[in-house]
Design an enzyme around this catalytic site. Structure first.
Site, PDB file in Angstrom:
ATOM      1  N   ASN A 278       0.459  -1.753   0.196  1.00  0.00           N
ATOM      2  CA  ASN A 278      -0.393   0.107   0.022  1.00  0.00           C
ATOM      3  C   ASN A 278       1.277   1.296   0.428  1.00  0.00           C
ATOM      4  OD1 ASN A 278      -2.328   1.969   0.352  1.00  0.00           O
ATOM      5  ND2 ASN A 278      -2.216   1.161   2.145  1.00  0.00           N
ATOM      6  N   TRP A 279       0.980   1.716  -0.649  1.00  0.00           N
ATOM      7  CA  TRP A 279       2.275   2.925  -1.165  1.00  0.00           C
ATOM      8  C   TRP A 279       1.451   3.897  -0.730  1.00  0.00           C
ATOM      9  CZ3 TRP A 279       4.282   3.670  -7.258  1.00  0.00           C
ATOM     10  CH2 TRP A 279       4.627   1.766  -7.173  1.00  0.00           C
ATOM     11  N   LYS A 280       0.145   4.194  -0.420  1.00  0.00           N
ATOM     12  CA  LYS A 280      -0.389   5.046   0.488  1.00  0.00           C
ATOM     13  C   LYS A 280       0.024   6.669  -0.623  1.00  0.00           C
ATOM     14  CE  LYS A 280       0.367   3.098   4.836  1.00  0.00           C
ATOM     15  NZ  LYS A 280      -0.414   3.410   5.860  1.00  0.00           N
TER      16      LYS A 280
ATOM     17  N   HIS B   8      -9.836   0.898   4.472  1.00  0.00           N
ATOM     18  CA  HIS B   8      -8.127   1.685   5.522  1.00  0.00           C
ATOM     19  C   HIS B   8      -8.842   2.243   6.492  1.00  0.00           C
ATOM     20  CE1 HIS B   8      -4.313   2.679   6.244  1.00  0.00           C
ATOM     21  NE2 HIS B   8      -3.476   1.326   5.981  1.00  0.00           N
TER      22      HIS B   8
ATOM     23  N   GLU C 183      -7.034   4.640   7.432  1.00  0.00           N
ATOM     24  CA  GLU C 183      -6.502   5.668   7.201  1.00  0.00           C
ATOM     25  C   GLU C 183      -8.215   6.495   6.783  1.00  0.00           C
ATOM     26  OE1 GLU C 183      -3.640   5.921   5.796  1.00  0.00           O
ATOM     27  OE2 GLU C 183      -2.174   4.882   7.178  1.00  0.00           O
TER      28      GLU C 183
ATOM     29  N   GLU D 153      -5.977  -4.725  10.353  1.00  0.00           N
ATOM     30  CA  GLU D 153      -5.312  -4.049  10.546  1.00  0.00           C
ATOM     31  C   GLU D 153      -4.956  -3.520  12.139  1.00  0.00           C
ATOM     32  OE1 GLU D 153      -2.459  -3.165   6.674  1.00  0.00           O
ATOM     33  OE2 GLU D 153      -4.506  -1.471   7.219  1.00  0.00           O
TER      34      GLU D 153
ATOM     35  N   GLY E  42       2.340   1.751  11.013  1.00  0.00           N
ATOM     36  CA  GLY E  42       3.104   2.775  10.885  1.00  0.00           C
ATOM     37  C   GLY E  42       4.081   3.785  12.249  1.00  0.00           C
TER      38      GLY E  42
ATOM     39  N   SER F 269       2.879  -2.379  10.257  1.00  0.00           N
ATOM     40  CA  SER F 269       4.711  -2.430  10.773  1.00  0.00           C
ATOM     41  C   SER F 269       5.110  -3.793  10.619  1.00  0.00           C
ATOM     42  CB  SER F 269       5.144  -2.296  11.970  1.00  0.00           C
ATOM     43  OG  SER F 269       4.214  -0.615  12.454  1.00  0.00           O
TER      44      SER F 269
ATOM     45  N   GLY G 191       3.031  -1.093   4.200  1.00  0.00           N
ATOM     46  CA  GLY G 191       2.813   0.517   3.536  1.00  0.00           C
ATOM     47  C   GLY G 191       4.074   0.637   3.728  1.00  0.00           C
ATOM     48  N   GLY G 192       5.087   0.592   4.553  1.00  0.00           N
ATOM     49  CA  GLY G 192       6.253   1.031   4.294  1.00  0.00           C
ATOM     50  C   GLY G 192       6.893   0.306   3.489  1.00  0.00           C
TER      51      GLY G 192
HETATM   52  P1  PGA Z   1       2.255   0.337   7.577  1.00  0.00           P
HETATM   53  O1  PGA Z   1       1.171   0.598   6.698  1.00  0.00           O
HETATM   54  O2  PGA Z   1       3.406  -1.226   6.934  1.00  0.00           O
HETATM   55  O3  PGA Z   1       3.506   1.262   7.336  1.00  0.00           O
HETATM   56  O4  PGA Z   1       2.497   0.277   9.241  1.00  0.00           O
HETATM   57  C1  PGA Z   1       0.554  -0.461   6.997  1.00  0.00           C
HETATM   58  C2  PGA Z   1      -0.526  -0.295   6.193  1.00  0.00           C
HETATM   59  O5  PGA Z   1      -1.604   1.415   6.470  1.00  0.00           O
HETATM   60  O6  PGA Z   1      -1.406  -0.631   5.329  1.00  0.00           O
END
Ligand code: PGA
Length: 252
Positions: free
Chosen positions: A9-11, A96, A98, A168, A174, A214, A235-236
């Site tokens: 997930n590049w966001k 998600h 967010e 999640e 994050g 994470s 994500g990251g």
């Molecule tokens: P993260 O994000 O790996 O940076 O914790 C995961 C996500 O939000 O899908």
């Protein structure tokens, strides 16, 4: 055997050229390093989708990070499921945390988005998970059950089988704090049990359930060794080709 998936997930990161460069790097590493049948999915910003979908081959697919619930119309700035499907993307992340937190997306809205996405033959990666307060108040099982019931349990068994679920925990996204493999397994087993009760054991056994929050090349082996954890939503670490492919490599 359930399909093993690692989705990035590049966001809201990477401009067009940076996104293309990362995707090419990931593709090259997958060609040399991945020997299993695991599926990689890159969920990019809308801007990159068409170009990435044209490059996606073999065990790499492309997905969006959101879609509007309506078919089309006067919704300035929005993108429809039909548009996403028309450029060759195969998946859409829905719900998600967010989106839930910053854009007010509710389970009811996400149920509509899920229907629209499935109608256009896209597969939802449906995200669920509790906040830290909810876990501390010991309501996390109830929260997750409501997210399932109100978000996706209205689907027919045939449609439900097309859904990928991502657990999640919001407190792990994050933050560098990963759920322990045992904590994640406990929730994944709970999710599968709820699916079996609503649909059938066969449907539950076929659903891929990803862990996200994470996740990195160091903790992925322990997480993915758990019976009910079928991969990750990353994500990251998905912004670094080497890390992303190393996570996928856990399934070699
Ligand atoms: P993260 O994000 O790996 O940076 O914790 C995961 C996500 O939000 O899908």
């Amino acid at each position: 055997m359930r399909q093993k998936i690692v989705a990035g997930n590049w966001k809201m990161n990477l401009d067009y050229a940076e996104g293309l460069a990362l995707f090419n790097e990931v593709s090259d590493l997958i060609k040399t390093d991945i020997t299993g049948v695991q599926q990689a999915i890159v969920c990019s910003p809308f801007i990159h989708l068409q170009s990435l979908a044209a490059l996606a081959k073999g065990n790499i697919a492309v997905g969006a990070q959101n879609a509007h619930q309506n078919e089309s119309g006067a919704y300035t700035g929005e993108i429809s499921a039909k548009m996403i499907a028309s450029v060759g993307a195969a998946y859409v992340i829905l719900g998600h945390s967010e989106r839930r937190q910053y854009f007010g997306e509710t389970n009811g809205l996400l149920a509509k988005k899920t229907d629209t996405v499935l109608k256009h033959n896209l597969k939802p990666i449906f995200c669920i998970g509790e906040t830290l307060q909810e876990r501390e108040a010991n309501t996390h099982f109830d929260v997750i059950k409501s997210q399932l019931v109100e978000g996706i349990f209205h689907l027919s068994a045939d449609d439900f089988a097309k859904v990928v679920i991502a657990y999640e925990p919001v407190w792990a996204i994050g933050t560098g704090v990963t759920a322990t493999a045992d904590q994640a397994q406990e929730i994944h087993a709970f999710i599968r049990k709820e699916i079996a009760a609503k649909y059938s054991q066969a449907v539950a056994d076929g659903i891929t359930i990803l862990y996200g929050g994470s996740c990195n090349p160091k903790n992925a082996p322990e997480l993915f060794a758990k019976e009910d954890i079928d991969g990750g939503l990353i994500g990251g670490a998905s912004l670094k080709a080497r890390d992303f492919v190393d996570i996928l490599k856990v399934f070699n």
